[in-house]
Motif scaffolding. Structure first.
Motif, PDB file in Angstrom:
ATOM      1  N   ILE A 145       0.931  -1.029  -0.092  1.00 62.09           N
ATOM      2  CA  ILE A 145      -0.030  -0.059   0.049  1.00 62.09           C
ATOM      3  C   ILE A 145       0.941   1.216   0.115  1.00 62.09           C
ATOM      4  O   ILE A 145       0.654   2.135  -0.543  1.00 62.09           O
ATOM      5  N   ARG A 146       1.767   1.212   0.757  1.00 62.00           N
ATOM      6  CA  ARG A 146       2.871   2.494   1.037  1.00 62.00           C
ATOM      7  C   ARG A 146       3.513   2.503  -0.418  1.00 62.00           C
ATOM      8  O   ARG A 146       3.790   3.496  -1.022  1.00 62.00           O
ATOM      9  N   TYR A 147       4.158   1.411  -0.663  1.00 64.59           N
ATOM     10  CA  TYR A 147       4.707   1.817  -2.174  1.00 64.59           C
ATOM     11  C   TYR A 147       3.848   2.348  -3.203  1.00 64.59           C
ATOM     12  O   TYR A 147       4.367   2.952  -4.120  1.00 64.59           O
ATOM     13  N   ILE A 148       2.850   1.702  -3.400  1.00 60.72           N
ATOM     14  CA  ILE A 148       1.876   2.056  -4.447  1.00 60.72           C
ATOM     15  C   ILE A 148       1.338   3.426  -4.605  1.00 60.72           C
ATOM     16  O   ILE A 148       1.463   4.298  -5.330  1.00 60.72           O
ATOM     17  N   HIS A 149       1.121   3.973  -3.361  1.00 60.52           N
ATOM     18  CA  HIS A 149       0.538   5.167  -3.032  1.00 60.52           C
ATOM     19  C   HIS A 149       1.581   6.322  -2.979  1.00 60.52           C
ATOM     20  O   HIS A 149       1.288   7.428  -3.293  1.00 60.52           O
ATOM     21  N   LEU A 150       3.000   5.940  -2.965  1.00 58.62           N
ATOM     22  CA  LEU A 150       3.793   6.844  -3.053  1.00 58.62           C
ATOM     23  C   LEU A 150       4.281   7.111  -4.824  1.00 58.62           C
ATOM     24  O   LEU A 150       5.229   7.681  -4.771  1.00 58.62           O
ATOM     25  N   ASN A 151       3.907   6.042  -5.551  1.00 63.61           N
ATOM     26  CA  ASN A 151       4.215   6.460  -6.929  1.00 63.61           C
ATOM     27  C   ASN A 151       4.019   7.828  -7.338  1.00 63.61           C
ATOM     28  O   ASN A 151       4.980   8.175  -8.209  1.00 63.61           O
ATOM     29  N   PRO A 152       3.086   8.387  -7.384  1.00 67.41           N
ATOM     30  CA  PRO A 152       2.905   9.758  -7.732  1.00 67.41           C
ATOM     31  C   PRO A 152       4.007  10.446  -7.343  1.00 67.41           C
ATOM     32  O   PRO A 152       4.584  11.468  -8.132  1.00 67.41           O
ATOM     33  N   LEU A 153       4.443  10.468  -6.032  1.00 64.10           N
ATOM     34  CA  LEU A 153       5.494  11.590  -5.445  1.00 64.10           C
ATOM     35  C   LEU A 153       6.940  10.886  -6.041  1.00 64.10           C
ATOM     36  O   LEU A 153       7.710  11.827  -6.450  1.00 64.10           O
ATOM     37  N   ARG A 154       7.318   9.778  -6.137  1.00 59.86           N
ATOM     38  CA  ARG A 154       8.495   9.260  -6.783  1.00 59.86           C
ATOM     39  C   ARG A 154       8.498   9.665  -8.312  1.00 59.86           C
ATOM     40  O   ARG A 154       9.592   9.896  -8.844  1.00 59.86           O
ATOM     41  N   ALA A 155       7.353   9.587  -9.018  1.00 55.86           N
ATOM     42  CA  ALA A 155       7.454   9.930 -10.228  1.00 55.86           C
ATOM     43  C   ALA A 155       7.332  11.534 -10.730  1.00 55.86           C
ATOM     44  O   ALA A 155       7.566  12.045 -11.729  1.00 55.86           O
ATOM     45  N   GLY A 156       7.466  12.036  -9.639  1.00 58.50           N
ATOM     46  CA  GLY A 156       7.369  13.705  -9.874  1.00 58.50           C
ATOM     47  C   GLY A 156       5.992  14.425  -9.937  1.00 58.50           C
ATOM     48  O   GLY A 156       6.177  15.615 -10.552  1.00 58.50           O
TER      49      GLY A 156
END
Length: 330
Positions: A117-128
């Protein structure tokens, strides 16, 4: 090396990754995103599928699902085919929208549910796509905002996840958000993308215990072993319907002789049978286009075209979904 068939039975937690063909964008504007979310939420409710996390990015998306009653392939076929038809119509295009095969990883729930859940929900942040956690809190195309109560998605599992952090929702949301914040410094987390035994352990030790290693699984060796003993998988990590069995069922549905699938000519019931066979074999059962083509004397490009037409056929005939559901249960 041929691709392995998907592990696809109800009740398994699955991390699904879908990319645009040739990494092209699959969401061109907010209307595309909204249409996808509406379709996604409706299917979750209709099929009683649990969604624990999701994130939409311009050229791909992540879903964390547990299909309770149907195979994942049934859910994804309806989601992807329906959206692709709508997208092509809106943007006056034709042809494939998604890569030929979505990626699905069976996940062991106990140690990995919250991490995924944490990994997936942080995707928009990691992608900028957002600059910080405060902006992610309001990002409408990700399940994080829904868990915080900022945006609702029909069918998203909220209470069950918050209950893992605290009894009261306000406290649970605060603890969840802190949990997400703690994960920002962890980076891309390659150990969460499948591989049987945890990739981090394998990378550290340089030892691969092949009996416990499977690219389609995120979990411990014991979890992999339990899947090998799963009777619905025939006691092995593979799907049980072979191409010959699928071919016979398609013949029977169209009430055609066995040799009909080899007939060529204008589009008719023979070509429809061939297209349905190709679509189900590649998209649902995970066979390669080359493998399918070798069986019915077709080249890989021709099978790929048949897969696309088969998807359009399924989308236009709801009764085919009911028939296929029945075949999967047998």
């Amino acid at each position: 090396m041929p691709r392995q068939a998907r592990l696809d039975i109800p009740g398994l937690l699955q991390h699904v990754i879908v990319r645009g063909i040739e990494r092209s964008d699959i969401f061109l504007d907010d209307d595309d995103l909204e249409l996808f979310v509406e379709r996604f939420g409706s299917l979750l409710v209709e099929t009683d599928t649990d969604c624990f996390a999701w994130a939409l990015l311009p050229n791909h998306f992540h879903l964390l699902l547990r299909c309770n009653h149907f195979a994942l392939s049934h859910f994804m076929r309806r989601l992807l085919t329906g959206y692709a038809v709508t997208f092509n119509r809106r943007h006056a295009r034709s042809g494939h929208l998604f890569q030929n095969r979505y990626k699905s990883i069976v996940c062991e729930e106990e140690p990995y549910l919250l991490e995924l859940i944490r990994y997936i929900h942080l995707n928009p942040l990691r992608a900028g796509l957002v600059h910080d956690l405060e902006e992610l809190d309001r990002y409408p195309w990700c399940g994080h905002a829904a868990l915080l109560g900022q945006k609702a998605l029909a069918g998203q599992t909220i209470d069950e996840i918050l209950a893992l952090f605290a009894r009261r929702k306000k406290e649970a949301r605060h603890a969840y958000r802190q949990f997400l914040s703690d994960g920002i410094a962890m980076g891309k987390r390659p150990e969460l993308v499948g591989g049987g035994l945890r990739r981090s352990q394998l990378l550290e030790s340089n030892v691969v215990v092949m009996g416990d290693y499977d690219e389609r699984v995120l979990g411990s060796g014991d979890f992999v072993a339990s899947l090998r003993e799963e009777p619905r998988l025939g006691g092995k990590l593979s799907l049980t319907m072979d191409l010959s069995s699928l071919q016979a069922r398609v013949y029977d549905y169209f009430k055609l002789p066995a040799a009909a699938i080899l007939r060529r000519g204008r589009r008719n019931q023979y070509s429809e049978a061939r297209e349905l066979f190709c679509y189900l074999a590649v998209r649902d059962l995970g066979y390669s286009c080359a493998k399918v083509g070798g069986m019915i004397c077709m080249g890989t490009p021709s099978v790929s075209r048949a897969v696309r037409r088969g998807g359009e056929l399924v989308a236009s005939r709801p009764e085919l979904e009911d028939w296929w559901k029945m075949q999967l249960r047998q």
